[in-house]
Design a protein around this motif. Structure first.
Motif, short mmCIF file in Angstrom:
data_model
loop_
_atom_site.label_atom_id
_atom_site.label_comp_id
_atom_site.label_asym_id
_atom_site.label_seq_id
_atom_site.Cartn_x
_atom_site.Cartn_y
_atom_site.Cartn_z
N HIS A 1 12.46 13.78 -15.49
CA HIS A 1 13.46 14.80 -15.20
C HIS A 1 14.87 14.28 -15.43
CE1 HIS A 1 15.78 17.17 -11.95
NE2 HIS A 1 15.72 17.93 -13.03
N LYS A 2 15.34 13.39 -14.58
CA LYS A 2 16.71 12.86 -14.68
C LYS A 2 16.73 11.34 -14.68
CE LYS A 2 19.29 16.60 -14.65
NZ LYS A 2 20.30 16.90 -15.64
N GLY A 3 15.58 10.72 -14.89
CA GLY A 3 15.54 9.27 -15.00
C GLY A 3 15.52 8.52 -13.69
N GLY A 4 15.18 9.18 -12.60
CA GLY A 4 15.13 8.50 -11.30
C GLY A 4 14.15 7.35 -11.29
N PRO A 5 14.40 6.33 -10.45
CA PRO A 5 13.52 5.17 -10.37
C PRO A 5 12.24 5.48 -9.60
CG PRO A 5 15.29 4.96 -8.78
CD PRO A 5 15.55 6.21 -9.56
N LEU A 6 11.16 5.72 -10.29
CA LEU A 6 9.90 6.09 -9.65
C LEU A 6 9.40 5.02 -8.69
CD1 LEU A 6 8.04 7.76 -12.65
CD2 LEU A 6 9.20 8.88 -10.72
N SER A 7 9.77 3.76 -8.94
CA SER A 7 9.34 2.67 -8.05
C SER A 7 9.89 2.83 -6.64
CB SER A 7 9.77 1.32 -8.61
OG SER A 7 11.18 1.25 -8.71
N GLN A 8 10.92 3.64 -6.47
CA GLN A 8 11.51 3.88 -5.16
C GLN A 8 10.99 5.17 -4.53
OE1 GLN A 8 15.79 3.52 -5.26
NE2 GLN A 8 15.67 1.82 -6.69
N GLY A 9 10.04 5.83 -5.19
CA GLY A 9 9.49 7.08 -4.68
C GLY A 9 8.38 6.87 -3.67
N ILE A 10 7.91 7.96 -3.11
CA ILE A 10 6.84 7.94 -2.11
C ILE A 10 5.52 8.19 -2.83
CG2 ILE A 10 5.89 9.09 -0.08
CD1 ILE A 10 8.81 9.75 0.68
N VAL A 11 4.57 7.25 -2.65
CA VAL A 11 3.25 7.37 -3.25
C VAL A 11 2.34 8.10 -2.28
CG1 VAL A 11 1.24 6.09 -4.10
CG2 VAL A 11 3.55 5.24 -4.58
N PHE A 12 1.61 9.10 -2.79
CA PHE A 12 0.63 9.83 -1.99
C PHE A 12 -0.51 10.21 -2.91
CE2 PHE A 12 3.66 12.76 -3.71
CZ PHE A 12 2.94 13.89 -4.07
N VAL B 1 0.87 -1.18 0.00
CA VAL B 1 0.00 0.00 0.00
C VAL B 1 0.91 1.23 0.00
CG1 VAL B 1 -1.73 1.30 1.30
CG2 VAL B 1 -1.85 -1.21 1.19
N LEU B 2 0.61 2.18 -0.87
CA LEU B 2 1.42 3.38 -1.06
C LEU B 2 2.84 3.02 -1.48
CD1 LEU B 2 0.21 5.64 1.89
CD2 LEU B 2 -0.53 5.67 -0.50
N GLY B 3 2.95 1.98 -2.29
CA GLY B 3 4.25 1.53 -2.76
C GLY B 3 4.19 1.06 -4.20
N ALA B 4 5.24 0.35 -4.61
CA ALA B 4 5.35 -0.09 -5.99
C ALA B 4 6.04 -1.43 -6.08
CB ALA B 4 6.12 0.94 -6.80
N ARG B 5 5.90 -2.03 -7.24
CA ARG B 5 6.58 -3.26 -7.60
C ARG B 5 7.12 -3.06 -9.01
NH1 ARG B 5 4.93 -9.34 -6.74
NH2 ARG B 5 6.15 -10.27 -8.40
N ARG B 6 8.34 -3.52 -9.26
CA ARG B 6 8.95 -3.39 -10.58
C ARG B 6 8.68 -4.63 -11.42
NH1 ARG B 6 14.34 -3.16 -11.11
NH2 ARG B 6 14.22 -1.74 -12.85
N VAL B 7 8.42 -4.41 -12.70
CA VAL B 7 8.21 -5.49 -13.65
C VAL B 7 9.31 -5.37 -14.70
CG1 VAL B 7 6.64 -6.50 -15.35
CG2 VAL B 7 5.71 -5.42 -13.28
N ALA B 8 10.25 -6.32 -14.69
CA ALA B 8 11.34 -6.31 -15.66
C ALA B 8 10.80 -6.70 -17.03
CB ALA B 8 12.42 -7.28 -15.22
N ARG B 9 11.45 -6.18 -18.06
CA ARG B 9 11.07 -6.49 -19.43
C ARG B 9 12.31 -6.96 -20.18
NH1 ARG B 9 8.07 -1.64 -22.12
NH2 ARG B 9 9.93 -0.49 -21.61
N PRO B 10 12.14 -7.77 -21.23
CA PRO B 10 13.30 -8.23 -21.99
C PRO B 10 14.08 -7.08 -22.62
CG PRO B 10 11.34 -9.48 -22.61
CD PRO B 10 10.90 -8.37 -21.70
N ALA B 11 13.39 -6.01 -22.98
CA ALA B 11 14.04 -4.84 -23.58
C ALA B 11 13.49 -3.59 -22.92
CB ALA B 11 13.78 -4.81 -25.08
N GLY B 12 14.34 -2.59 -22.77
CA GLY B 12 13.90 -1.32 -22.22
C GLY B 12 13.87 -1.29 -20.71
N VAL B 13 13.48 -0.14 -20.20
CA VAL B 13 13.40 0.12 -18.76
C VAL B 13 12.22 -0.65 -18.16
CG1 VAL B 13 13.08 1.97 -17.05
CG2 VAL B 13 14.38 2.42 -19.13
N ALA B 14 12.37 -1.07 -16.92
CA ALA B 14 11.30 -1.79 -16.21
C ALA B 14 10.06 -0.91 -16.08
CB ALA B 14 11.78 -2.21 -14.83
N VAL B 15 8.94 -1.55 -15.78
CA VAL B 15 7.68 -0.86 -15.53
C VAL B 15 7.44 -0.88 -14.02
CG1 VAL B 15 5.18 -0.94 -15.91
CG2 VAL B 15 6.76 -1.49 -17.78
#
Length: 141
Positions: free
Chosen positions: A48-59, A15-29
């Motif tokens: 902006h600078k390509g930061g990993p949104l999955s590590q951000g704070i969800v609100f 809850v208020l978090g994320a999970r990463r889904v790896a893909r064979p090509a390209g950046v994860a979802v």
């Protein structure tokens, strides 16, 4: 007709978090879960600078990028004012507690975008004496 790929159960996403889904090509979802159990999917890369949104704070229905605190809308992938830019979003649905993403989008959408790279010989390394070091003006200038 859309072919849906089951990714996980809603309960597998904090809850208020994320999970990463790896893909064979390209950046994860990044698949996000709000406090209301809404689920959204964005490319795991801040515009902006390509930061990993999955590590951000969800609100609410937004996520704060962990690098520079940009606020990105989970529903549209766009930065909130005064910031500008968008990250690609992915079709997502929940059925019977299962989170599903569009299989075609996973395979083809935004696969040409790369994750930012750091270290020697990369423009983002920022080492002392590195002539490629990019000095940023203060935000809002």
């Amino acid at each position: 007709m859309t072919e849906w790929k089951t990714i996980c159960r809603v309960e597998d996403i904090p809850v208020l978090g994320a999970r990463r889904v790896a893909r064979p090509a390209g950046v994860a979802v990044a698949v996000f879960r709000t406090s209301q159990d809404e689920v959204f999917a964005l490319l795991d890369r801040c515009p902006h600078k390509g930061g990993p949104l999955s590590q951000g704070i969800v609100f609410g229905t937004s996520v704060a990028c962990p690098l520079h605190n940009w606020t990105i809308g989970l529903d549209d992938g766009c930065a909130k004012q005064p910031d500008e830019g968008c990250t690609p979003r992915f079709a997502c649905k929940v059925e019977g507690g299962q989170v599903m993403l569009d299989a075609r989008e996973l395979a083809t959408h935004a696969v040409d975008l790369e994750a930012p790279r750091a270290g020697p010989r990369h423009a983002t390394s920022g080492a002392v004496g590195d002539e490629t070091f990019d000095v940023q003006a203060p935000h809002g200038s």
